[in-house]
Design an enzyme around this catalytic site. Structure first.
Site, PDB file in Angstrom:
ATOM      1  N   GLU A   1     -13.239  26.224  30.712  1.00 19.19           N
ATOM      2  CA  GLU A   1     -13.667  27.566  30.330  1.00 19.19           C
ATOM      3  C   GLU A   1     -12.759  28.514  31.081  1.00 19.19           C
ATOM      4  OE1 GLU A   1     -14.281  30.890  30.558  1.00 19.19           O
ATOM      5  OE2 GLU A   1     -16.014  30.581  31.874  1.00 19.19           O
TER       6      GLU A   1
ATOM      7  N   GLU B   1      -6.561  34.783  31.072  1.00 18.56           N
ATOM      8  CA  GLU B   1      -6.620  33.907  32.239  1.00 18.56           C
ATOM      9  C   GLU B   1      -5.618  32.767  32.156  1.00 18.56           C
ATOM     10  OE1 GLU B   1     -10.337  32.543  33.610  1.00 18.56           O
ATOM     11  OE2 GLU B   1     -11.214  34.531  33.793  1.00 18.56           O
TER      12      GLU B   1
END
Length: 724
Positions: free
Chosen positions: A179, A188
């Site tokens: 995740e 990210e």
């Protein structure tokens, strides 16, 4: 994008360093002094023994990250657990990248019975948890130990792109669970992480959880979103004669061309939808992604209007069959199948892409051409009915090094006529009967520097620009002519000084010391951290004249009791998450509720208007005042608060009103109704029923006493309360 330790660790580094000495591992955390802007590395000692907390607990180390909010997201947790249970159906090698507290790793280990004594030798499952951020690795080990998983999951404190098969992990992994998503999806480092994993860490045709992510968008009209980026057209309506973006210098001051995370449901009444939702990109986790893709979309307008922005979101398909989904779509998108579609959380929001200038006018049924591009870390858009975004940026190159990039909220403040009028009135009053004055702008306010130079032809202005520094000086040089002043009357100190001397002020005492206060890069900090202005005023005391006029002359700490059920639920203490005990992380993550006395959750900065369901339960009240006519000093304040509305009190919103003049006639508020500033939020350990009900129960409170103390040595504000 907003970088937390979580994303920084996966990307280019972290805000921590580590050293080992004997049995103690020392973590160095970067700490910023809010009163000076100085930063230093501080040491945090923790024992290596699993599950043992430090003898002297530090402040919540990870309270400002998104971990707690994410772990409180039940729909997310359930969707991942369901998909992992279905995908990890037999012993195999599972790799968890960006493992955090180890939740997904524990789900995988449980799903395949990793380490079960009945499993035959040679067929045991393996779970490898990769996490690069050391403080989180230490916390994960405690969580694994607490849940009896310490021996079942191998923890690696490293970035995934530094792992090697045969060295760090015994074999390529059969299944990837991860995740590593932000509100934009890619910020990210999802793409480079997946690329490296598929190249070196995974078997061919691996299984993955999630299986796929799809991004969506929608064309919208919104004057609120327009004001967040179009300073040039907004300041054209001002009557102060100040030109932050002069004609011909369109790119000199602007917000970054990027997607901005925002809770768009909070402004749904101010949004006019101009198209149906449209699919933009698909990203398959189970195969190696491309670094760059482009797509051309043809979108039919559903209403007449002006496209000010593109609102976007993403939808996860967690399993390959398409049984489990999670969406970050706004509430106006109907989807009963998606987990998360109606669940408020703060770690994932929608994203907003601003269409340049005043936007693009469209008519119903008109076809709009949208060009979308994604790189390794971002997605960008361009409406073909107007000048491409790249051309806008090329035009701004003429401004050279004088370009400044500010946050959307700062752009909106500078373009707000009411705010500018208040500043204009304050400065005119301050300059009355002050001839040949020396004025020092203590903070990073471009507007005040231009305003003083514009209004007074005889004043000399020194701008300290503690954050902008040379960039501020170059900007002033570029806009001086358009604002009617000469740079021989305005200067920016070349280097930062701890103390100004009479040499720096040309042997003249300072007559005016002014600020908004605003410090470049402080947009996400607590309101009282702008009391740095008070510290700066104190440091400058030796060069201030006896009758110096300080603006603002004081700050007032204001507060309001609030019902904040969504925010409180997202920050509440953790117990079991999908069967795994996480209670050990509460103090470190800065949780509220059920903490052992005398521990309390931290005060954190939020835009109250974006905090889901909100309700004011009391009048706005004053706790304490900060008098800038005197050097900085400790302050204490206390107030009894009567509840005027019945409801459940979850905490208090706190902010500072800046009093610009000694007559208290001009006050600039940064409260919840002013949506360009964050407030401080102090959540209660337990929600409390308050207010006057027709049939009052014994558990309801009619008032509370709130008190606060300000520590002048470090800028911290300690807040306490007692319900009556």
């Amino acid at each position: 994008m907003s970088l937390t330790p979580r994303s920084l660790a996966r990307f280019k580094g972290t805000g921590s360093r580590a050293m080992s000495s004997g049995s103690t591992q020392r973590v160095f955390q970067l700490k910023v002094d809010p009163l000076t802007g100085n930063s230093e590395w501080v040491v945090i000692d923790e024992q290596d023994q699993e599950g043992q907390m430090p003898e002297y607990p530090q402040k919540p180390l990870l309270a400002t990250t998104s971990y707690l909010d994410m772990l409180n997201d039940s729909p997310r947790n359930t969707a991942f657990r369901q998909a992992i249970d279905k995908t990890v159906s037999k012993p195999c090698h599972v790799l968890d990248i960006g493992a955090g507290t180890g939740l997904l790793s524990m789900m995988a280990a449980r799903a395949m019975g990793s380490g079960d004594s009945t499993t035959r030798r040679g067929t045991e499952g393996i779970v490898t948890a990769c996490e690069s951020y050391l403080p989180m690795v230490k916390l994960m080990r405690k969580v694994l130990c607490l849940n009896g998983m310490g021996s079942k999951i191998k923890v690696i404190n490293n970035r995934s792109d530094e792992l090697k098969v045969g060295v760090d992990i015994p074999s390529p992994a059969d299944i990837l669970v991860s995740e590593i998503l932000d509100s934009e999806l890619l910020g990210e480092g999802l793409i480079p992480t997946l690329q490296h994993a598929h190249d070196t860490l995974l078997v061919q045709n691996p299984q993955t959880v999630p299986y796929r992510a799809t991004t969506y968008g929608q064309l919208v009209e919104s004057s609120f979103l327009w004001k967040l980026h179009d300073l040039r057209n907004n300041e054209a309506e001002a009557c102060d004669g100040i030109h932050l973006i002069p004609s011909g210098l369109d790119g000199i001051l602007h917000a970054n061309p990027q997607q901005y995370a925002m809770h768009c449901d909070a402004i749904k009444e101010e949004i006019k939808l101009l198209s149906e939702p449209f699919k933009i990109f698909e990203f398959d986790f189970w195969k190696r992604p491309d670094s760059h893709r482009e797509t051309e979309l043809h979108i039919k307008a559903t209403n007449d209007g002006r496209v000010n922005a593109i609102v976007s979101w993403w939808r996860l398909q967690l399993d390959c069959e398409g049984n489990f989904f999670y969406s970050t779509a706004p509430a106006w998108i109907n989807s009963t199948k998606d987990s998360g579609a109606r669940h408020w959380c703060d770690h994932w929001k929608q994203c907003v892409w601003f269409v340049p200038g005043q936007g693009t006018s469209i008519s119903k049924d008109e076809e709009v051409h949208l060009h979308a591009v994604h790189t390794e870390t971002s997605i960008s858009y361009n409406l073909k009915t107007q000048a491409p975004r790249i051309e806008v940026m090329q035009d701004s190159l003429d401004t050279g090094d004088s370009q400044l990039i500010l946050s959307p909220e700062r752009i909106a403040i500078y373009g707000d006529s009411e705010w500018r009028d208040s500043m204009l009135k304050s400065m005119r009053n301050a300059l009355q009967e002050r001839v040949n004055s020396l004025c020092v702008v203590a903070d990073d306010s471009l507007f005040l520097t231009l305003l003083v130079a514009h209004l007074s032809r005889t004043s000399h202005v020194i701008s300290l620009f503690p954050g902008l520094r040379d960039k501020g000086a170059q900007y002033l040089q570029a806009v001086a002519d358009a604002n009617g002043f000469s740079m021989d009357r305005v200067e920016v100190l070349e280097k930062r000084k701890t103390h100004l001397t009479m040499h720096d002020t040309h042997q003249k005492k300072v007559d005016l010391l002014i600020g908004e206060p605003f410090y470049y890069g402080n947009d996400g900090m607590l309101p009282w951290q702008n009391l740095r202005f008070w510290k700066e005023r104190t440091v400058l005391d030796p060069v201030l004249s006896e009758d110096v006029l300080i603006m603002p002359c004081k700050g007032i700490l204001k507060a309001c009791a609030m019902s904040l059920p969504d925010l409180w639920s997202s920050r509440r203490c953790l117990s079991k998450i999908e069967g795994f005990d996480h209670s050990i992380v509460n103090t470190t993550l800065g949780a509220c509720g059920e903490l052992p006395a005398p521990e309390e959750g931290p005060c954190l900065p939020f835009y109250i208007w974006q905090c889901g369901e909100i309700k004011e339960l009391s009048e706005i009240f004053t706790i304490m005042e900060f008098d800038f006519s005197k050097p900085i000093r400790p302050c204490y304040g206390k107030a009894q608060v009567d509840f005027i509305e019945p409801g459940i009190c979850h905490g208090f919103a706190l902010w500072i009103d800046w009093v610009m003049d000694s007559e208290n006639s001009i006050v600039l508020s940064t409260g919840p109704d002013k949506r360009y500033w964050k407030q401080g939020v102090k959540l209660l350990g337990q929600p409390v029923a308050v207010g006057v009900h027709e049939s009052r129960n014994m558990g309801e409170y009619l008032s509370t006493v709130i008190e606060a103390s300000f520590d002048a040595s470090n800028g911290e504000l300690i807040i306490g309360h007692n319900f009556l």
